[in-house]
Design a protein around this motif. Sequence first.
Motif, PDB file in Angstrom:
ATOM      1  N   PRO A 153      28.693  55.258  23.657  1.00  0.00           N
ATOM      2  CA  PRO A 153      29.953  55.559  24.343  1.00  0.00           C
ATOM      3  C   PRO A 153      31.160  55.122  23.521  1.00  0.00           C
ATOM      4  N   ASP A 154      32.213  55.925  23.579  1.00  0.00           N
ATOM      5  CA  ASP A 154      33.398  55.684  22.748  1.00  0.00           C
ATOM      6  C   ASP A 154      34.071  54.349  23.041  1.00  0.00           C
ATOM      7  N   ASN A 155      33.933  53.852  24.283  1.00  0.00           N
ATOM      8  CA  ASN A 155      34.663  52.628  24.637  1.00  0.00           C
ATOM      9  C   ASN A 155      33.952  51.350  24.212  1.00  0.00           C
ATOM     10  N   LEU A 156      32.715  51.464  23.735  1.00  0.00           N
ATOM     11  CA  LEU A 156      31.978  50.259  23.348  1.00  0.00           C
ATOM     12  C   LEU A 156      32.198  49.945  21.870  1.00  0.00           C
ATOM     13  N   PRO A 157      32.556  48.701  21.538  1.00  0.00           N
ATOM     14  CA  PRO A 157      32.624  48.311  20.127  1.00  0.00           C
ATOM     15  C   PRO A 157      31.231  48.384  19.518  1.00  0.00           C
ATOM     16  N   LEU A 158      31.125  48.988  18.356  1.00  0.00           N
ATOM     17  CA  LEU A 158      29.800  49.247  17.784  1.00  0.00           C
ATOM     18  C   LEU A 158      29.051  47.973  17.422  1.00  0.00           C
ATOM     19  N   ASP A 159      29.763  46.938  16.985  1.00  0.00           N
ATOM     20  CA  ASP A 159      29.056  45.707  16.629  1.00  0.00           C
ATOM     21  C   ASP A 159      28.402  45.065  17.847  1.00  0.00           C
ATOM     22  N   GLY A 160      29.125  45.011  18.968  1.00  0.00           N
ATOM     23  CA  GLY A 160      28.565  44.426  20.186  1.00  0.00           C
ATOM     24  C   GLY A 160      27.565  45.327  20.884  1.00  0.00           C
ATOM     25  N   ALA A 161      27.605  46.633  20.579  1.00  0.00           N
ATOM     26  CA  ALA A 161      26.666  47.577  21.196  1.00  0.00           C
ATOM     27  C   ALA A 161      25.317  47.592  20.490  1.00  0.00           C
ATOM     28  N   GLY A 193      19.138  33.411  26.145  1.00  0.00           N
ATOM     29  CA  GLY A 193      19.343  33.673  24.729  1.00  0.00           C
ATOM     30  C   GLY A 193      19.689  35.127  24.470  1.00  0.00           C
ATOM     31  N   GLY A 194      19.168  35.659  23.356  1.00  0.00           N
ATOM     32  CA  GLY A 194      19.492  37.015  22.950  1.00  0.00           C
ATOM     33  C   GLY A 194      19.140  38.058  23.989  1.00  0.00           C
ATOM     34  N   LEU A 195      17.960  37.942  24.601  1.00  0.00           N
ATOM     35  CA  LEU A 195      17.562  38.848  25.671  1.00  0.00           C
ATOM     36  C   LEU A 195      18.178  38.441  27.000  1.00  0.00           C
ATOM     37  N   GLY A 196      18.087  37.161  27.307  1.00  0.00           N
ATOM     38  CA  GLY A 196      18.506  36.682  28.618  1.00  0.00           C
ATOM     39  C   GLY A 196      19.965  36.932  28.927  1.00  0.00           C
ATOM     40  N   HIS A 197      20.840  36.772  27.941  1.00  0.00           N
ATOM     41  CA  HIS A 197      22.268  36.892  28.244  1.00  0.00           C
ATOM     42  C   HIS A 197      22.648  38.328  28.605  1.00  0.00           C
ATOM     43  N   VAL A 198      21.946  39.330  28.006  1.00  0.00           N
ATOM     44  CA  VAL A 198      22.249  40.707  28.419  1.00  0.00           C
ATOM     45  C   VAL A 198      21.549  41.055  29.735  1.00  0.00           C
ATOM     46  N   ALA A 323      26.684  42.876  23.879  1.00  0.00           N
ATOM     47  CA  ALA A 323      26.068  41.589  23.571  1.00  0.00           C
ATOM     48  C   ALA A 323      27.123  40.639  23.008  1.00  0.00           C
ATOM     49  N   ASN A 324      26.939  39.349  23.251  1.00  0.00           N
ATOM     50  CA  ASN A 324      27.768  38.323  22.603  1.00  0.00           C
ATOM     51  C   ASN A 324      27.191  38.098  21.213  1.00  0.00           C
ATOM     52  N   ILE A 325      27.991  38.328  20.193  1.00  0.00           N
ATOM     53  CA  ILE A 325      27.429  38.359  18.846  1.00  0.00           C
ATOM     54  C   ILE A 325      28.122  37.392  17.885  1.00  0.00           C
ATOM     55  N   GLU A 326      27.414  37.119  16.798  1.00  0.00           N
ATOM     56  CA  GLU A 326      27.993  36.454  15.630  1.00  0.00           C
ATOM     57  C   GLU A 326      27.859  37.445  14.480  1.00  0.00           C
ATOM     58  N   LEU A 327      28.975  37.956  14.005  1.00  0.00           N
ATOM     59  CA  LEU A 327      28.974  38.963  12.947  1.00  0.00           C
ATOM     60  C   LEU A 327      28.832  38.273  11.591  1.00  0.00           C
ATOM     61  N   ILE A 328      27.885  38.732  10.797  1.00  0.00           N
ATOM     62  CA  ILE A 328      27.594  38.071   9.522  1.00  0.00           C
ATOM     63  C   ILE A 328      27.554  39.078   8.366  1.00  0.00           C
ATOM     64  N   PRO A 329      27.800  38.622   7.150  1.00  0.00           N
ATOM     65  CA  PRO A 329      27.610  39.481   5.974  1.00  0.00           C
ATOM     66  C   PRO A 329      26.133  39.550   5.612  1.00  0.00           C
ATOM     67  N   ILE A 330      25.748  40.576   4.879  1.00  0.00           N
ATOM     68  CA  ILE A 330      24.339  40.757   4.535  1.00  0.00           C
ATOM     69  C   ILE A 330      23.796  39.598   3.711  1.00  0.00           C
ATOM     70  N   ASP A 331      24.627  38.981   2.878  1.00  0.00           N
ATOM     71  CA  ASP A 331      24.094  37.905   2.043  1.00  0.00           C
ATOM     72  C   ASP A 331      23.895  36.590   2.813  1.00  0.00           C
ATOM     73  N   TYR A 332      24.203  36.604   4.108  1.00  0.00           N
ATOM     74  CA  TYR A 332      23.953  35.440   4.963  1.00  0.00           C
ATOM     75  C   TYR A 332      22.628  35.602   5.729  1.00  0.00           C
ATOM     76  N   VAL A 333      21.954  36.733   5.524  1.00  0.00           N
ATOM     77  CA  VAL A 333      20.842  37.098   6.406  1.00  0.00           C
ATOM     78  C   VAL A 333      19.690  36.092   6.349  1.00  0.00           C
ATOM     79  N   ASN A 334      19.388  35.522   5.186  1.00  0.00           N
ATOM     80  CA  ASN A 334      18.291  34.546   5.125  1.00  0.00           C
ATOM     81  C   ASN A 334      18.632  33.259   5.869  1.00  0.00           C
ATOM     82  N   ARG A 348      23.453  36.742  19.524  1.00  0.00           N
ATOM     83  CA  ARG A 348      22.770  37.718  18.689  1.00  0.00           C
ATOM     84  C   ARG A 348      23.513  37.857  17.362  1.00  0.00           C
ATOM     85  N   PHE A 349      22.768  37.741  16.271  1.00  0.00           N
ATOM     86  CA  PHE A 349      23.368  38.025  14.969  1.00  0.00           C
ATOM     87  C   PHE A 349      23.472  39.533  14.786  1.00  0.00           C
ATOM     88  N   VAL A 350      24.598  39.968  14.228  1.00  0.00           N
ATOM     89  CA  VAL A 350      24.765  41.374  13.851  1.00  0.00           C
ATOM     90  C   VAL A 350      25.285  41.401  12.424  1.00  0.00           C
TER      91      VAL A 350
END
Length: 361
Positions: A153-161, A193-198, A323-334, A348-350
């Motif tokens: 949906p257009d109204n949802l921010p893609l990172d949180g969706a 947590g990640g599942l429970g909060h949604v 979702a409540n997220i923490e946005l991260i760069p790809i080099d932080y993934v490990n 949730r990490f995104v």
Amino acid sequence: MAVSPEQEHPTKAFGWAARDSSGLLSPFKFSRRATGKNDVTFKVLYCGICHTDLSMLKNEWGISMYPLLPGHEIVGQVTEVGSNVEKFKVGDSVGVGYLVGSCQSCDNCGNNAENYCPEMIFTSGAKYHDGSTTYGGYSNIMVADEHFVVRIPDNLPLDGAAPLLCAGVTTYSPLRYFGLDKPGMHVGVVGAGGLGHVAIKFAKAMGVKVTVISTSPNKKKEAIENLGADSFLVSRDNGQMQAAMGTMDGIIDTVSAVHPLLPLLGLLKTNGKLVLVGVPAKPLELPVIPLITGRKIVAGSNIGGLKETQEMIDFAGKHNITANIELIPIDYVNTAMERLIKADVRYRFVIDIANTLKSSS
């Protein structure tokens, strides 16, 4: 002689993958198939990190194939569509979740339950119909059959969706299927947590009274004030648990650690339903007497079919659920994976794919 991932298909792609069960991710060049007549190709903008990604990276279930490029909470913008594609056009915001294929002929597929198809094809770490390996969303582009693509949906921010494509439908589906979506009902959510909060957010939007059940008393304020839960139970507090006995119509259990089911069954009313959506590494002990004496049900649920996934994301759009997220760069993934092991994320990490994934990295 085996074909390399870079030569398997004509479209060059790149991402981050693990080469072995250490799970360590690093830059990886591979290839995607050309856009077929039924395919949607899109630029990946964001991809959520799910605990399943971690389990697959570490080969905890003994089914992982390497190199493994994870990610099944994938959102982005359409760049090309096949000649037969009817639902999507260039520029649309779309997503792909846990599956990219199924047999399309069994009873489950015929009933919009592709997620229970015996031949379901995972978005990463599986073999596609043509025998090629599936690679997930920790990558720059994605190609999928339009049947397995959903419109965001257009109204949802893609990172949180993005996390809704797994965590969202994993909790939305059992609420709907088991009839725990009626206004005035009382539903417990084990784990915030990640599942429970949604799960809390969806249940509240359905008009359901929600009680969070957690081992951590310090999560009470967050659960009630920020996530919207009505009440909070500390599962290790016998007094609190005893006072809540027989008060809940159902419970969505999101916990992946080994934990006792008996106290949870005690919280259910007669005919109550305990639905497990977490995946503990070891079998749980199931006490039978409370099931028999209360005609209670213990069930499981696994993501959702494509029709239900679209229904879920549309519902989220209507009620502004992300979702409540923490946005991260790809080099932080490990580092994110290490933190995920410790449950050190709210919630949730995104990965910011579009801005941080570079082919030269």
